[in-house]
Design a protein around this motif. Structure first.
Motif, short mmCIF file in Angstrom:
data_model
loop_
_atom_site.label_atom_id
_atom_site.label_comp_id
_atom_site.label_asym_id
_atom_site.label_seq_id
_atom_site.Cartn_x
_atom_site.Cartn_y
_atom_site.Cartn_z
N SER A 36 -2.97 5.31 -0.03
CA SER A 36 -1.74 5.14 -0.81
C SER A 36 -1.93 3.98 -1.79
O SER A 36 -2.77 3.10 -1.58
CB SER A 36 -0.56 4.87 0.11
OG SER A 36 -0.76 3.65 0.80
N ALA A 37 -1.11 3.95 -2.83
CA ALA A 37 -1.30 2.96 -3.90
C ALA A 37 -1.16 1.53 -3.37
O ALA A 37 -1.76 0.60 -3.92
CB ALA A 37 -0.30 3.21 -5.02
N ASP A 38 -0.41 1.32 -2.27
CA ASP A 38 -0.28 -0.03 -1.71
C ASP A 38 -1.29 -0.30 -0.59
O ASP A 38 -1.26 -1.36 0.03
CB ASP A 38 1.15 -0.26 -1.20
CG ASP A 38 1.53 0.70 -0.07
OD1 ASP A 38 0.68 1.52 0.35
OD2 ASP A 38 2.69 0.62 0.40
N GLY A 39 -2.16 0.65 -0.32
CA GLY A 39 -3.20 0.46 0.70
C GLY A 39 -2.68 0.56 2.13
O GLY A 39 -3.45 0.39 3.07
N ALA A 40 -1.40 0.87 2.30
CA ALA A 40 -0.82 0.82 3.65
C ALA A 40 -0.96 2.13 4.43
O ALA A 40 -0.77 2.14 5.65
CB ALA A 40 0.66 0.45 3.55
N THR A 41 -1.30 3.21 3.73
CA THR A 41 -1.31 4.53 4.38
C THR A 41 -2.54 5.32 3.96
O THR A 41 -2.90 5.31 2.79
CB THR A 41 -0.04 5.33 3.96
OG1 THR A 41 1.11 4.52 4.20
CG2 THR A 41 0.08 6.63 4.74
N PRO A 85 -0.65 5.02 9.16
CA PRO A 85 -0.72 3.66 8.61
C PRO A 85 -2.14 3.10 8.78
O PRO A 85 -2.73 3.21 9.87
CB PRO A 85 0.28 2.88 9.46
CG PRO A 85 1.20 3.91 10.04
CD PRO A 85 0.35 5.14 10.24
N THR A 86 -2.67 2.47 7.73
CA THR A 86 -4.06 1.99 7.79
C THR A 86 -4.23 0.90 8.85
O THR A 86 -5.33 0.73 9.39
CB THR A 86 -4.52 1.45 6.43
OG1 THR A 86 -3.56 0.49 5.96
CG2 THR A 86 -4.65 2.56 5.41
#
Ligand SMILES: *[C@@H]1O[C@H](CO)[C@@H](O)[C@H](O)[C@H]1NC(C)=O
Ligand SMILES: *[C@@H]1O[C@H](CO)[C@@H](O)[C@H](O)[C@H]1NC(C)=O
Ligand SMILES: *[C@@H]1O[C@H](CO)[C@@H](O)[C@H](O)[C@H]1NC(C)=O
Ligand SMILES: *[C@@H]1O[C@H](CO)[C@@H](O)[C@H](O)[C@H]1NC(C)=O
Ligand SMILES: *[C@@H]1O[C@H](CO)[C@@H](O)[C@H](O)[C@H]1NC(C)=O
Ligand SMILES: *[C@@H]1O[C@H](CO)[C@@H](O)[C@H](O)[C@H]1NC(C)=O
Ligand SMILES: *[C@@H]1O[C@H](CO)[C@@H](O)[C@H](O)[C@H]1NC(C)=O
Ligand SMILES: *[C@@H]1O[C@H](CO)[C@@H](O)[C@H](O)[C@H]1NC(C)=O
Ligand SMILES: *[C@@H]1O[C@H](CO)[C@@H](O)[C@H](O)[C@H]1NC(C)=O
Length: 434
Positions: A273-278, A293-294
């Protein structure tokens, strides 16, 4: 035939020629541009650097003619040096394992164990620091189409500095992370320093093995440690008796010396995801899109696997997909091959939307977002706040489904294979996580 039936058929013919009946428009969305035509080896991946350099991988694990045998000069990684030609990258030498990619002294034959050579790569990706990473499965096909198992040294992640085309890091996977029947398929990077103690970011990898265990692998790029999650979970597995269609053709599996059956490709496409969270992921042999979730993948503590399994989201069906990609809009782009199209899943509204459609699209293998739109000069290319024009989504269309691995087992592909690009919506561009 009854006279009345004949009359009806004749009548229908007249009716359809006399009317404008609604039909499938076949084309949708912004124009596709042809970027590259492949006339030599069979490609899967496409990667774009900040300077617009293009790279592809050619897996000997999917086409036996591309397996390096020690004297045939085959490469598994190349730079696209003109619109129609490619050259071994970063060197011919690293693409030429001594004696070839197969070790015939073992029974059965196995992948060669060289950590300093590429054996068979399924992916090349450019990270947020403009470095290229080659993901090596360590596996290739023998001339009769049998996929050999990997040996320690084969499955690895190799980082390349693009300013001088030299290898900067080689992370070899232990046999407890990449099994001999694993197939390391695709990889995404998050270089933010605060994700790990070592501070050099992480990589997330899919294992798409058709005969082994599927799962997601996390790599600490600083320490080189790696671990698996979700092994055998239904979200990384193909569904039973999966049957896709491309251009109307049913995609049964072909295995040399065996009856034909159903394809069983596991987790393959992966997008951050663009925020790196997923992490979003999808098996080719399934129409379901999943995410996790990462933080659950980075955790390798005693309870991390049960917590990972508890954190999976199922976003429903989104068609048949191989590679996936993200942009600054936060959209998750993916092939929808049965529709000759690329769609995107928007996490903000939970739905899938058609992006482009074209009759030239068949198997959409891999996608990569460029930084074409970033304001120049290139030394500020990664400044996210700058106003910018849209970048392009690059993608390969490679007829994989018409290859020898599908029923009836003969190669029906027609060269050239293609790289297209298409402008992203809303000035979308590459996500930079560093
Ligand atoms: C390697 O491939 C080339 C070209 O296909 C062929 O001529 C040669 O005999 C092969 N060598 C080995 C060792 O299999
Ligand atoms: C390569 O393709 C680009 C874009 O279609 C075109 O502008 C360029 O002239 C082509 N170059 C060659 C050498 O054909
Ligand atoms: C081939 O296999 C043998 C036996 O396991 C091993 O000793 C040798 O190092 C292997 N060579 C390569 C290039 O994989
Ligand atoms: C290539 O560039 C990197 C980063 O600038 C540097 O660390 C490395 O030493 C260079 N390698 C060679 C062989 O010049
Ligand atoms: C890591 O740093 C980024 C800014 O680079 C911040 O947005 C994020 O919340 C931080 N994450 C953690 C886990 O501290
Ligand atoms: C294909 O070749 C491999 C390796 O040489 C051999 O072990 C296997 O029996 C062959 N399979 C078929 C179906 O011919
Ligand atoms: C979801 O968001 C996308 C992107 O903004 C939009 O095109 C689409 O129409 C939205 N879908 C629904 C059902 O609202
Ligand atoms: C391999 O090359 C041979 C000879 O050119 C060709 O007949 C065959 O179709 C090719 N196989 C694949 C899988 O591309
Ligand atoms: C894209 O960026 C250009 C240049 O800054 C701007 O004029 C345009 O309005 C933007 N378009 C969208 C859809 O945001």
């Amino acid at each position: 035939m009854h006279a009345a039936t004949l009359l009806t058929i004749a009548g229908l013919g007249l009716l359809s020629s006399a009317q404008n009946l609604i039909r499938d428009p076949s084309v949708y969305g912004p124009a596709l541009e042809v970027v590259h035509l492949y006339y030599d080896e069979f490609p899967t991946g496409i990667a774009v650097s900040s300077k617009g350099r293009l790279f592809s991988n050619y897996p000997g694990g999917l086409n036996a003619n591309d397996t390096n045998n020690g004297s045939n000069g085959r490469y598994t990684i190349a730079e696209l040096v003109s619109n129609t030609t490619e050259r071994a990258f970063p060197s011919t030498q690293i693409n030429s394992p001594p004696g070839g990619a197969i070790n015939y002294t073992t029974y059965p034959p196995s992948g060669a164990n060289y950590a300093n050579y590429f054996i068979g790569s399924q992916s090349i990706v450019v990270d947020s620091a403009d470095r290229a990473w080659v993901l090596d499965t360590g596996r290739v096909l023998t001339p009769n189409g049998t996929l050999v198992g990997a040996s320690y040294g084969g499955p690895k992640l190799v980082g390349i500095d693009l300013t001088n085309n030299t290898v900067i890091k080689t992370i070899v996977f232990p046999t407890t992370v990449a099994f001999s029947d694993s197939y390391l398929n695709d990889v995404r990077f998050d270089l933010r320093a605060n994700l790990t103690k070592s501070g050099q970011g992480v990589a997330y990898i899919t294992d798409s093995s058709v005969e082994g265990r599927n799962g997601l692998i996390t790599v600490d790029l600083g320490t080189g440690e790696s671990w698996r999650h979700l092994d055998g979970h239904p979200s990384v597995r193909p569904v039973q008796q999966w049957l896709g269609y491309v251009w109307g053709v049913a995609l049964y599996a072909f295995n040399p010396g065996r009856p034909f059956g159903f394809n069983s490709f596991g987790s393959d496409g992966i997008a951050l995801s663009a925020d790196g969270a997923t992490i979003y992921y999808k098996a080719v042999g399934s129409r379901y899109l999943y995410s996790i979730p990462t933080v659950r993948l980075r955790d390798n503590s005693a309870t991390s696997e049960v917590m990972a399994q508890a954190a999976i989201s199922n976003h429903g069906e989104t068609g048949i997909t191989d590679g996936m990609e993200t942009d600054t809009n936060g959209f998750i782009y993916h092939g929808n091959m049965e529709q000759n199209s690329i769609s995107f899943f928007n996490p903000a509204n939970g739905t899938d939307t058609l992006f482009v459609r074209d009759p030239r699209i068949n198997w959409v293998d891999t996608m990569s977002v460029g930084t074409d739109g970033y304001a120049k000069p290139s030394n500020v290319m990664y400044e996210r706040k700058l106003t910018c024009l849209p970048s392009y989504l690059y993608f390969t269309v490679n007829q994989l489904c018409f290859g020898a691995g599908f029923y009836p087992g003969t190669d029906r592909t027609v060269r050239p294979y293609i790289v297209f690009r298409v402008k992203l919506p809303n000035n979308g561009t590459k996500v930079i996580l560093k």
